[in-house]
Design an enzyme around this catalytic site. Structure first.
Site, mmCIF file in Angstrom:
data_model
loop_
_atom_site.group_PDB
_atom_site.id
_atom_site.type_symbol
_atom_site.label_atom_id
_atom_site.label_comp_id
_atom_site.label_asym_id
_atom_site.label_seq_id
_atom_site.Cartn_x
_atom_site.Cartn_y
_atom_site.Cartn_z
ATOM 1 N N ASP A 94 0.851 -1.181 0.000
ATOM 2 C CA ASP A 94 0.000 0.000 0.000
ATOM 3 C C ASP A 94 0.889 1.234 0.000
ATOM 4 O OD1 ASP A 94 -2.194 1.936 0.612
ATOM 5 O OD2 ASP A 94 -3.308 0.114 1.061
ATOM 6 N N TYR A 152 -11.924 4.120 -14.960
ATOM 7 C CA TYR A 152 -12.011 3.062 -13.947
ATOM 8 C C TYR A 152 -12.787 1.875 -14.497
ATOM 9 C CZ TYR A 152 -13.359 0.851 -9.491
ATOM 10 O OH TYR A 152 -13.572 -0.035 -8.460
ATOM 11 N N LYS A 190 -11.560 -1.947 -15.121
ATOM 12 C CA LYS A 190 -12.202 -3.089 -14.469
ATOM 13 C C LYS A 190 -12.747 -4.090 -15.496
ATOM 14 C CE LYS A 190 -11.516 -2.239 -10.124
ATOM 15 N NZ LYS A 190 -10.706 -3.165 -9.296
ATOM 16 N N ASP A 208 4.459 1.887 -4.214
ATOM 17 C CA ASP A 208 3.632 2.543 -5.220
ATOM 18 C C ASP A 208 3.511 1.589 -6.401
ATOM 19 O OD1 ASP A 208 2.500 4.043 -7.227
ATOM 20 O OD2 ASP A 208 3.858 5.751 -7.013
#
Length: 245
Positions: free
Chosen positions: A42, A153, A157, A65
């Site tokens: 994270d 996004y 996905k 990252d």
């Protein structure tokens, strides 16, 4: 709510991307409950350290990252061979078509899609050496619904679902299973920013089950797919949406 325990997950090395908060934190906690050897990546150090302090010795945090592919590769080398990979990290910042620039496109694809492929590339040789493994990619109901202001996004996905199918085909000969979990609208602190109490009720009303989905619902599906109980499951989508779609 009772938690299913899969004895075969005890001691397994599990890597979770974006494990510091939200669904990711629930995934870290769920695998820790299985007594797995949990490693999570994270960029949010404070939240991640708090999670480690709460869960204890089964959990290791790596500040990474995921858009930096050199850092991603180096982190996986530090971790070593992996039994289970959960590609959870993503960011659903809103945008309109007119606001998209080439650089913003590239950055959003790097955040939401590119690292999924390279994380799988990093773990596949080790999984083959171990005799198999499980990869669980996190999709999203958003693109199936065509929700507004999420074009990049949703593109990412949708790509993850295609990538899951392709990698299941390529890696299946090495007994590596690749599946996709598609959450519905999950109540997390981040998602709660977008919804009023009336919006929250509308979400439940549109579902077939009168339940608000929480991160632990998603985690239960992911631990199942990681376990030997799902030994014959690969190349498919598993929905945790309370029948919203």
């Amino acid at each position: 709510m009772g938690t299913a325990i899969y004895p075969g997950l005890a001691g397994k090395r599990v890597v979770i991307t974006g494990g510091g908060s939200g669904i990711g934190a629930a995934l870290v906690e769920a695998f820790a409950e299985q007594k797995a050897d949990v490693h999570f990546l994270d960029i949010c150090a404070e939240e991640s350290q708090t999670l480690v302090e709460r869960l204890g010795s089964h959990v290791t945090f790596y500040h990474c990252d995921l858009t930096d592919l050199d850092a991603l590769e180096a982190t996986f080398k530090r971790i070593g061979a992996v039994d289970v990979l959960v590609n959870n990290a993503a960011n659903d910042d809103r945008h309109t078509l007119g606001e998209i620039t080439p650089s913003y496109w590239d950055e959003r694809i790097a955040v939401n899609l590119r690292h999924v492929m390279f994380a799988m590339q990093a773990v596949a040789p080790g999984m083959k050496t171990l005799g198999g493994g499980s990869v669980i990619n996190l999709g999203s109901i958003s693109w199936h619904l065509g929700q507004e202001h999420l074009a990049i996004y949703e593109t990412a996905k949708a790509g993850i679902e295609g990538m899951t199918r392709a990698m299941a085909q390529e890696l299946g000969k090495d007994n590596i299973r690749v599946n996709c979990v598609i959450p519905g609208n999950v109540k997390t602190p981040r998602q709660s920013r977008w919804y009023s109490p009336a919006d929250e009720q509308k979400i439940v009303d549109e579902q077939k089950l009168n339940v608000r989905i929480h991160p632990h619902h998603v985690a239960s599906m992911v631990t199942f797919l990681a376990s030997d109980a799902a030994a014959a499951c690969t190349a498919h989508n598993y929905w945790v949406d309370a029948g919203w779609l």
